[in-house]
Design a protein around this motif. Sequence first.
Motif, short mmCIF file in Angstrom:
data_model
loop_
_atom_site.label_atom_id
_atom_site.label_comp_id
_atom_site.label_asym_id
_atom_site.label_seq_id
_atom_site.Cartn_x
_atom_site.Cartn_y
_atom_site.Cartn_z
N LEU A 193 0.69 -1.08 0.00
CA LEU A 193 0.11 -0.21 -0.21
C LEU A 193 0.74 1.25 -0.16
O LEU A 193 0.58 2.27 -0.78
CB LEU A 193 -0.89 0.02 1.18
CG LEU A 193 -2.18 -1.12 0.98
CD1 LEU A 193 -2.71 -1.10 2.50
CD2 LEU A 193 -2.79 -0.82 0.09
N GLY A 194 1.93 1.34 0.75
CA GLY A 194 2.85 2.46 0.82
C GLY A 194 3.43 2.67 -0.46
O GLY A 194 3.51 3.84 -1.09
N LEU A 195 3.99 1.54 -1.30
CA LEU A 195 4.68 1.92 -2.45
C LEU A 195 3.50 2.39 -3.57
O LEU A 195 3.73 2.92 -4.47
CB LEU A 195 5.14 0.64 -3.00
CG LEU A 195 6.47 0.18 -2.12
CD1 LEU A 195 6.79 -1.23 -2.55
CD2 LEU A 195 7.62 1.22 -2.24
N GLY A 196 2.42 1.69 -3.54
CA GLY A 196 1.25 2.01 -4.36
C GLY A 196 0.71 3.31 -4.30
O GLY A 196 0.77 4.02 -5.20
N ILE A 197 0.74 4.28 -3.06
CA ILE A 197 0.46 5.30 -3.05
C ILE A 197 1.33 6.32 -3.33
O ILE A 197 1.31 7.16 -3.98
CB ILE A 197 0.18 5.55 -1.35
CG1 ILE A 197 -1.27 4.93 -1.01
CG2 ILE A 197 -0.22 7.17 -0.94
CD1 ILE A 197 -1.67 4.83 0.48
N MET A 198 2.84 5.85 -2.75
CA MET A 198 3.95 6.48 -3.26
C MET A 198 3.74 6.81 -5.01
O MET A 198 4.46 7.84 -5.63
CB MET A 198 5.08 6.12 -3.05
CG MET A 198 5.26 6.32 -1.28
SD MET A 198 6.81 5.41 -0.73
CE MET A 198 8.04 6.41 -1.53
N LEU A 199 3.75 5.84 -5.61
CA LEU A 199 3.71 5.45 -7.21
C LEU A 199 2.55 6.47 -7.56
O LEU A 199 2.83 7.34 -8.75
CB LEU A 199 3.55 4.13 -7.54
CG LEU A 199 4.46 3.30 -7.65
CD1 LEU A 199 4.16 1.99 -8.24
CD2 LEU A 199 5.62 3.77 -8.51
N LEU A 200 1.49 6.61 -6.94
CA LEU A 200 0.27 7.41 -7.39
C LEU A 200 0.69 9.12 -7.32
O LEU A 200 0.44 9.98 -8.13
CB LEU A 200 -0.84 7.34 -6.62
CG LEU A 200 -1.93 6.19 -6.82
CD1 LEU A 200 -3.21 5.95 -6.09
CD2 LEU A 200 -2.05 6.37 -8.47
N LEU A 201 1.42 9.27 -6.26
CA LEU A 201 1.88 10.63 -5.76
C LEU A 201 3.30 11.04 -6.44
O LEU A 201 3.63 11.99 -6.44
CB LEU A 201 2.17 10.83 -4.52
CG LEU A 201 0.83 10.61 -3.36
CD1 LEU A 201 1.29 10.61 -1.89
CD2 LEU A 201 -0.19 11.60 -3.71
N GLY A 202 3.64 10.07 -7.21
CA GLY A 202 4.81 10.26 -8.14
C GLY A 202 6.13 10.34 -7.32
O GLY A 202 7.27 11.09 -7.67
N SER A 203 6.20 9.92 -6.08
CA SER A 203 7.21 9.88 -4.92
C SER A 203 8.36 8.99 -5.35
O SER A 203 9.49 8.99 -4.87
CB SER A 203 6.73 9.70 -3.79
OG SER A 203 5.82 10.71 -3.41
N LEU A 204 8.18 7.97 -6.07
CA LEU A 204 9.02 6.90 -6.54
C LEU A 204 9.51 6.92 -7.93
O LEU A 204 8.76 7.44 -9.06
CB LEU A 204 8.29 5.45 -6.65
CG LEU A 204 8.22 4.86 -5.04
CD1 LEU A 204 7.82 3.66 -5.07
CD2 LEU A 204 9.79 4.89 -4.51
#
Length: 204
Positions: A193-204
């Motif tokens: 969930l953390g990685l998924g949200i970070m991807l959505l926010l463009g943080s990765l």
Amino acid sequence: MDILSALAGLGTGLSLIIAIGAQNAFVLRQGLRKEHVFIIVAICAGSDALLILLGISGIGLVVATAPLVLTIVRFVGAAFLIGYGLLAARRALRKEKLGADPAGKPLSLGATIATCLALTWLNPHVYLDTLLLLGSIANTHGDPGRWFFGLGAVVASLLWFGALGFGARLLAPLFVKPIAWRILDGLVALVMLGLGIMLLLGSL
């Protein structure tokens, strides 16, 4: 010189691969369950090898000039990670039934392969690490040093995923109790969930 390039590739590859991520969490969980471990390790290491070799050959430069591709992968990957994370959270919060498998229902071979491929190829970070970063570093070693660097990175991937997948069974005694699986699934859910949200926010 070639040996030094290979060792540099091994060290760089390990430094990029050994991190808490969706793919590693999946390999660990399946390794603990002793389900389709060989095929999972083969897919992960084989995918890395292909991407590393493509990066060394210059394909990474093409990807760098097509940001739309990575954007599409980012959103599709985010949706997949969030969905997988929610399933892991559901397993972590479920109440055990008498005689139930504490690790949950086993995945079929087809579902295992599909999940492993998705976690590997729908992660834009893997393209940045292998195609761009490893490819760029490898090409600083010239010919034939860059290919030895790539070989070292491929060996690093094989060693890591082999150790993670097949070595996980050494932890099996700790997962006899259902609570251990619930804790693991809770951690997997947080990672996904953390990685998924970070991807959505463009943080990765």
